[in-house]
Design an enzyme around this catalytic site. Structure first.
Site, PDB file in Angstrom:
ATOM      1  N   HIS A 264       0.838  -1.192   0.000  1.00  0.00           N
ATOM      2  CA  HIS A 264       0.000   0.000   0.000  1.00  0.00           C
ATOM      3  C   HIS A 264       0.876   1.246   0.000  1.00  0.00           C
ATOM      4  O   HIS A 264       2.075   1.187   0.279  1.00  0.00           O
ATOM      5  CB  HIS A 264      -0.911   0.021   1.236  1.00  0.00           C
ATOM      6  CG  HIS A 264      -0.155   0.265   2.516  1.00  0.00           C
ATOM      7  ND1 HIS A 264       0.645  -0.696   3.099  1.00  0.00           N
ATOM      8  CD2 HIS A 264      -0.050   1.373   3.298  1.00  0.00           C
ATOM      9  CE1 HIS A 264       1.204  -0.201   4.189  1.00  0.00           C
ATOM     10  NE2 HIS A 264       0.803   1.056   4.337  1.00  0.00           N
ATOM     11  N   ASP A 266       0.670   5.156   1.835  1.00  0.00           N
ATOM     12  CA  ASP A 266      -0.043   5.839   2.904  1.00  0.00           C
ATOM     13  C   ASP A 266      -0.823   7.026   2.352  1.00  0.00           C
ATOM     14  O   ASP A 266      -0.252   7.861   1.636  1.00  0.00           O
ATOM     15  CB  ASP A 266       0.931   6.329   3.976  1.00  0.00           C
ATOM     16  CG  ASP A 266       1.632   5.187   4.684  1.00  0.00           C
ATOM     17  OD1 ASP A 266       1.053   4.083   4.755  1.00  0.00           O
ATOM     18  OD2 ASP A 266       2.757   5.395   5.176  1.00  0.00           O
ATOM     19  N   ARG A 331       6.737  -8.468  16.459  1.00  0.00           N
ATOM     20  CA  ARG A 331       7.275  -7.154  16.091  1.00  0.00           C
ATOM     21  C   ARG A 331       6.279  -6.073  16.477  1.00  0.00           C
ATOM     22  O   ARG A 331       5.065  -6.261  16.355  1.00  0.00           O
ATOM     23  CB  ARG A 331       7.558  -7.106  14.581  1.00  0.00           C
ATOM     24  CG  ARG A 331       8.055  -5.753  14.071  1.00  0.00           C
ATOM     25  CD  ARG A 331       8.445  -5.830  12.603  1.00  0.00           C
ATOM     26  NE  ARG A 331       8.726  -4.503  12.064  1.00  0.00           N
ATOM     27  CZ  ARG A 331       7.862  -3.767  11.380  1.00  0.00           C
ATOM     28  NH1 ARG A 331       6.652  -4.262  11.111  1.00  0.00           N
ATOM     29  NH2 ARG A 331       8.179  -2.574  10.942  1.00  0.00           N
TER      30      ARG A 331
END
Length: 399
Positions: A264, A266, A331
């Site tokens: 993607h 942002d 993570r």
């Protein structure tokens, strides 16, 4: 919409906020008690030995194309911008602007040092996120995201999508730059999660303030790099309403079949990412291959978003990126998305367009945010799809 239920709905909280920070950012105290995993309610998809079908991504998204000349182990060459030096003198600003310009004209990613974020405050914000995601599901769902809203807790974005779900949990909330609404983050935590979460709200209130200051300083650098001066973009975002997101990527039994975040771009103007520890995850698509970005401790990863690509009339790139997951390692990261005021008209200054034609019509951040939250899943074509969604009248503005 998938509705995940508690496996132990009657159990009390496994982790409870127990203390605030004494002088936030200088002497962090423990925000959450130790986790008791035997009592913690785990989301069902995190317990499975095989990932559910809704989490399986197409092979083209999870693996590099066969024609790629790069590998996912070849680090992306990312320049390091010393923000403190840029703000200190003209020579430092020239160097920073040249480094940022080179990165933004190609892949849109660079690292930032000298950003002024206190390491103790950053550590408290990262630890606070770790504690929140260890909480029982019932507690986290007090902040459950409402469809169409950017704020709230989400498990795999299952409230928005039915397929290609990301292997992650998120907590997002707004941060207003306006002095009249400076406690918006703190108010969000206490009103949504309860007064016990006031300490965590105080940490994120201060952390968001530090991110705002760093973001506006970076905008000075970008303004110089584009020839519009230090103040142009800084002033444009000074009264903005940004978004803070805490990300948690759990261990995954089949990491090669899914993604923590799919490919993607942002929609926001700028993203400032703080990663926790040395676990790789962020990858950028460059020359047909996915390249990891591996910052050093205390470095911020910065990338251009669609809104700033429009503000620069396409001179600076909003690049496709993703997050991968691991079989045994978790993570965490903190992402601050710099956004303008909702009714601010996004229009490039004349000096960034001449002699090139306008690439995108005028729009407001409210319109783009609504488009990506309600109508479109962000990808490499978001701005083009958004321009079509705005309709022919807007398209005529760029002819």
């Amino acid at each position: 919409m998938v509705d995940y239920q508690l496996s132990n709905s009657g159990e009390p909280n496994a982790t409870t906020p127990i203390a605030a920070m004494d002088q936030v950012g200088r002497n962090p105290l423990l925000l959450f008690g130790p986790a008791d995993d035997s009592k913690n309610a785990i989301i069902p998809w995190r317990q499975s030995k095989q990932i559910p079908d809704s989490f399986v991504w197409p092979h083209a998204d999870t693996h590099p194309p066969s024609s790629s000349t790069t590998t996912t182990t070849e680090l992306l060459d990312v320049p390091v911008v010393d923000l403190a030096a840029a703000l200190r003198d003209a020579a430092g600003m020239r160097d920073a602007a040249a480094q940022a310009a080179a990165a933004c004209a190609s892949h849109g990613f660079f690292l930032v040092t000298g950003h002024g974020v206190d390491p103790a405050l950053a550590r408290a914000a990262l630890d606070g996120a770790a504690g929140f995601f260890r909480l029982p599901l019932a507690t986290k769902q007090r902040a459950r995201r409402v469809t169409g809203s950017v704020a709230g807790y989400a498990a795999a974005h299952a409230d928005r999508f039915a397929a290609n779900l990301p292997w992650k949990e998120t907590l997002s909330f707004r941060h207003h730059h306006d002095d009249d609404d400076r406690d918006a983050v703190l108010d969000y935590f206490t009103s949504t999660l309860g007064d016990d979460f006031k300490p965590l709200g105080e940490v994120y209130q201060e952390y968001c303030g530090a991110m705002e200051a760093a973001s506006l300083a970076i905008m000075e650098v970008l303004g110089v790099s584009l020839g519009v001066g230090r103040g142009h973009y800084r002033d444009f975002f000074a009264d903005g309403s940004s978004v803070m997101r805490c990300n948690y990527y759990p261990p995954c039994p089949e990491p090669d079949r899914t993604l923590g975040t799919g490919p993607h771009c942002d929609p926001s103007a700028l993203t400032l990412l703080m990663q926790d520890g040395g676990v790789d995850g962020l990858q950028v698509l460059v020359d047909g291959g996915w390249r990891p970005v591996r910052p050093k401790p205390d470095e911020l990863v910065v990338n251009i978003g669609d809104t700033f690509m429009a503000l620069s009339n396409g001179r600076y790139k909003s690049c496709l990126h993703r997050a991968v997951v691991h079989r045994e390692r978790e993570r965490r990261s903190l992402a601050y998305f710099l956004c303008p005021r909702k009714d601010r008209v996004v229009r490039p200054p004349p000096s960034t367009t001449a002699p090139a034609p306008r690439l995108y019509p005028d729009f407001t951040w409210a319109d783009l945010s609504r488009f990506t939250q309600r109508h479109y899943r962000a990808d490499a074509r978001t701005l083009d799809a958004f321009a079509r969604w705005l309709g022919p009248a807007k398209a005529q503005e760029i002819v």
